[in-house]
Design an enzyme around this catalytic site. Sequence first.
Site, PDB file in Angstrom:
ATOM      1  N   ASP A   1     -13.777  13.178  -3.334  1.00 59.27           N
ATOM      2  CA  ASP A   1     -14.062  14.428  -4.049  1.00 59.27           C
ATOM      3  C   ASP A   1     -15.315  14.247  -4.907  1.00 59.27           C
ATOM      4  OD1 ASP A   1     -13.617  17.025  -5.273  1.00 59.27           O
ATOM      5  OD2 ASP A   1     -11.508  16.791  -4.697  1.00 59.27           O
TER       6      ASP A   1
ATOM      7  N   ARG B   1       4.433   0.560  10.340  1.00 59.64           N
ATOM      8  CA  ARG B   1       5.601   0.815  11.195  1.00 59.64           C
ATOM      9  C   ARG B   1       6.223  -0.431  11.782  1.00 59.64           C
ATOM     10  NH1 ARG B   1       2.467   5.309  14.522  1.00 59.64           N
ATOM     11  NH2 ARG B   1       0.759   4.053  13.677  1.00 59.64           N
TER      12      ARG B   1
ATOM     13  N   ALA C   1       1.696  -1.189  15.714  1.00 56.48           N
ATOM     14  CA  ALA C   1       1.917   0.156  16.268  1.00 56.48           C
ATOM     15  C   ALA C   1       0.640   0.778  16.850  1.00 56.48           C
ATOM     16  CB  ALA C   1       2.506   1.070  15.194  1.00 56.48           C
TER      17      ALA C   1
ATOM     18  N   GLY D   1      -4.100  -1.190  11.492  1.00 57.18           N
ATOM     19  CA  GLY D   1      -4.149  -0.934  12.938  1.00 57.18           C
ATOM     20  C   GLY D   1      -3.447  -2.004  13.737  1.00 57.18           C
TER      21      GLY D   1
ATOM     22  N   ASP E   1      -3.215   4.311  -1.821  1.00 58.91           N
ATOM     23  CA  ASP E   1      -4.043   4.801  -0.710  1.00 58.91           C
ATOM     24  C   ASP E   1      -4.122   6.322  -0.770  1.00 58.91           C
ATOM     25  OD1 ASP E   1      -5.324   5.380   1.619  1.00 58.91           O
ATOM     26  OD2 ASP E   1      -3.679   4.769   2.927  1.00 58.91           O
TER      27      ASP E   1
ATOM     28  N   LYS F   1       0.863  -1.195   0.000  1.00 58.59           N
ATOM     29  CA  LYS F   1       0.000   0.000   0.000  1.00 58.59           C
ATOM     30  C   LYS F   1       0.895   1.240   0.000  1.00 58.59           C
ATOM     31  CE  LYS F   1      -2.135   1.641   3.732  1.00 58.59           C
ATOM     32  NZ  LYS F   1      -1.938   3.104   3.769  1.00 58.59           N
TER      33      LYS F   1
ATOM     34  N   LYS G   1      -7.210   7.692  -0.371  1.00 64.23           N
ATOM     35  CA  LYS G   1      -8.474   7.965   0.329  1.00 64.23           C
ATOM     36  C   LYS G   1      -9.272   9.018  -0.452  1.00 64.23           C
ATOM     37  CE  LYS G   1      -6.836   6.427   4.784  1.00 64.23           C
ATOM     38  NZ  LYS G   1      -5.382   6.344   4.541  1.00 64.23           N
ATOM     39  N   VAL G   2      -9.580   8.646  -1.674  1.00 63.54           N
ATOM     40  CA  VAL G   2     -10.190   9.561  -2.639  1.00 63.54           C
ATOM     41  C   VAL G   2     -11.527  10.064  -2.089  1.00 63.54           C
ATOM     42  CG1 VAL G   2     -10.954   9.798  -5.026  1.00 63.54           C
ATOM     43  CG2 VAL G   2      -9.071   8.247  -4.467  1.00 63.54           C
TER      44      VAL G   2
HETATM   45  O1  O7E Z   1      -0.028   2.039  11.923  1.00 58.75           O
HETATM   46  P1  O7E Z   1       0.824   1.498  10.841  1.00 58.75           P
HETATM   47  O2  O7E Z   1       2.177   2.117  10.782  1.00 58.75           O
HETATM   48  O3  O7E Z   1       0.848  -0.011  10.821  1.00 58.75           O
HETATM   49  O4  O7E Z   1       0.167   1.965   9.454  1.00 58.75           O
HETATM   50  C1  O7E Z   1      -1.173   1.752   9.134  1.00 58.75           C
HETATM   51  C2  O7E Z   1      -1.444   2.222   7.740  1.00 58.75           C
HETATM   52  O5  O7E Z   1      -2.828   2.075   7.469  1.00 58.75           O
HETATM   53  C3  O7E Z   1      -1.119   3.691   7.478  1.00 58.75           C
HETATM   54  O6  O7E Z   1      -0.715   3.788   6.123  1.00 58.75           O
HETATM   55  C4  O7E Z   1      -2.430   4.403   7.674  1.00 58.75           C
HETATM   56  O7  O7E Z   1      -2.514   5.565   6.887  1.00 58.75           O
HETATM   57  C5  O7E Z   1      -3.413   3.345   7.190  1.00 58.75           C
HETATM   58  N1  O7E Z   1      -4.763   3.385   7.784  1.00 58.75           N
HETATM   59  C6  O7E Z   1      -4.929   3.312   9.139  1.00 58.75           C
HETATM   60  O8  O7E Z   1      -3.972   3.194   9.902  1.00 58.75           O
HETATM   61  N2  O7E Z   1      -6.199   3.367   9.659  1.00 58.75           N
HETATM   62  C7  O7E Z   1      -7.301   3.469   8.892  1.00 58.75           C
HETATM   63  O9  O7E Z   1      -8.407   3.484   9.414  1.00 58.75           O
HETATM   64  C8  O7E Z   1      -7.141   3.502   7.510  1.00 58.75           C
HETATM   65  C9  O7E Z   1      -5.878   3.413   6.969  1.00 58.75           C
HETATM   66  C10 O7E Z   1      -5.765   3.231   5.574  1.00 58.75           C
HETATM   67  O10 O7E Z   1      -4.769   2.962   4.994  1.00 58.75           O
HETATM   68  O11 O7E Z   1      -6.876   3.256   4.889  1.00 58.75           O
HETATM   69  C11 O7E Z   1      -6.827   2.599   3.754  1.00 58.75           C
HETATM   70  C12 O7E Z   1      -6.428   1.136   3.940  1.00 58.75           C
END
Ligand code: O7E
Length: 215
Positions: A65, A194, A174, A171, A60, A34, A62-63
């Site tokens: 608009d 992370r 980290a 989630g 990612d 991602k 998160k479109v």
């Molecule tokens: O906490 P990490 O470092 O394991 O990263 C989690 C990744 O998922 C990070 O890129 C963050 O932007 C994304 N993310 C969330 O953490 N929570 C969400 O609710 C949604 C996302 C996300 O990527 O949405 C699209 C999958």
Amino acid sequence: MDKKNRLILALDVTDRENALRIANEVSDYVDSIKVGYPLVLGEGLGIVKELVEIAPVIADFKVADIPNTDRLICEHVFNAGAAGIITHGFTGRDSLDSCVKVANDFGTDVYVVTEMSHPGGVEFFRPVAEDIAKMAVEAGASGVVAPATRPERVKDIRKIIGEELSIISPGVGAQGGSAADVIRAGADWVIVGRSIYNSDSPAEAAKKICDEMNC
Ligand code: O7E
């Protein structure tokens, strides 16, 4: 996306060298990478073209608009080689339809955010998460994003979307979520950033998460 490892790497590093190194190190353990604003703002959309040589890429952005702008964003991303895109749903059905139409033209995937994983994710998303999930089904999206920090919500969302759509779930690590717990709750893939890219050994960290999920 082929379900082999059930793990998606969130590659939120900001430079090309680290991105390619980490992607290569973990490629045996991830089904997809991602890529979002941190890396693309750091290196440009061209990084997607390089990463797709290593693993399928989900963009990612998160479109969120109006339909025409969403269409333009999706076209750029899929022309760069991404296999999927993440969109918001709160902008409404016409915006989501626009993304799904472009994805269908390219043969790619759209994943719709239902409820976010961080503490603030309950403030505005919680009351509408189920409606967004229903809309994702009706619009023909490939899947939804639901929080690994709240496996009970993943269960709720799974009941609404049935078995046809996928759940990808960030989630883990980290942010405190457990990969095994959220897979048990009904997620198809976990998204981990992370805990992998900040590790001294990204490959070992990724393997450990895969082992936790028995994949
Ligand atoms: O906490 P990490 O470092 O394991 O990263 C989690 C990744 O998922 C990070 O890129 C963050 O932007 C994304 N993310 C969330 O953490 N929570 C969400 O609710 C949604 C996302 C996300 O990527 O949405 C699209 C999958």
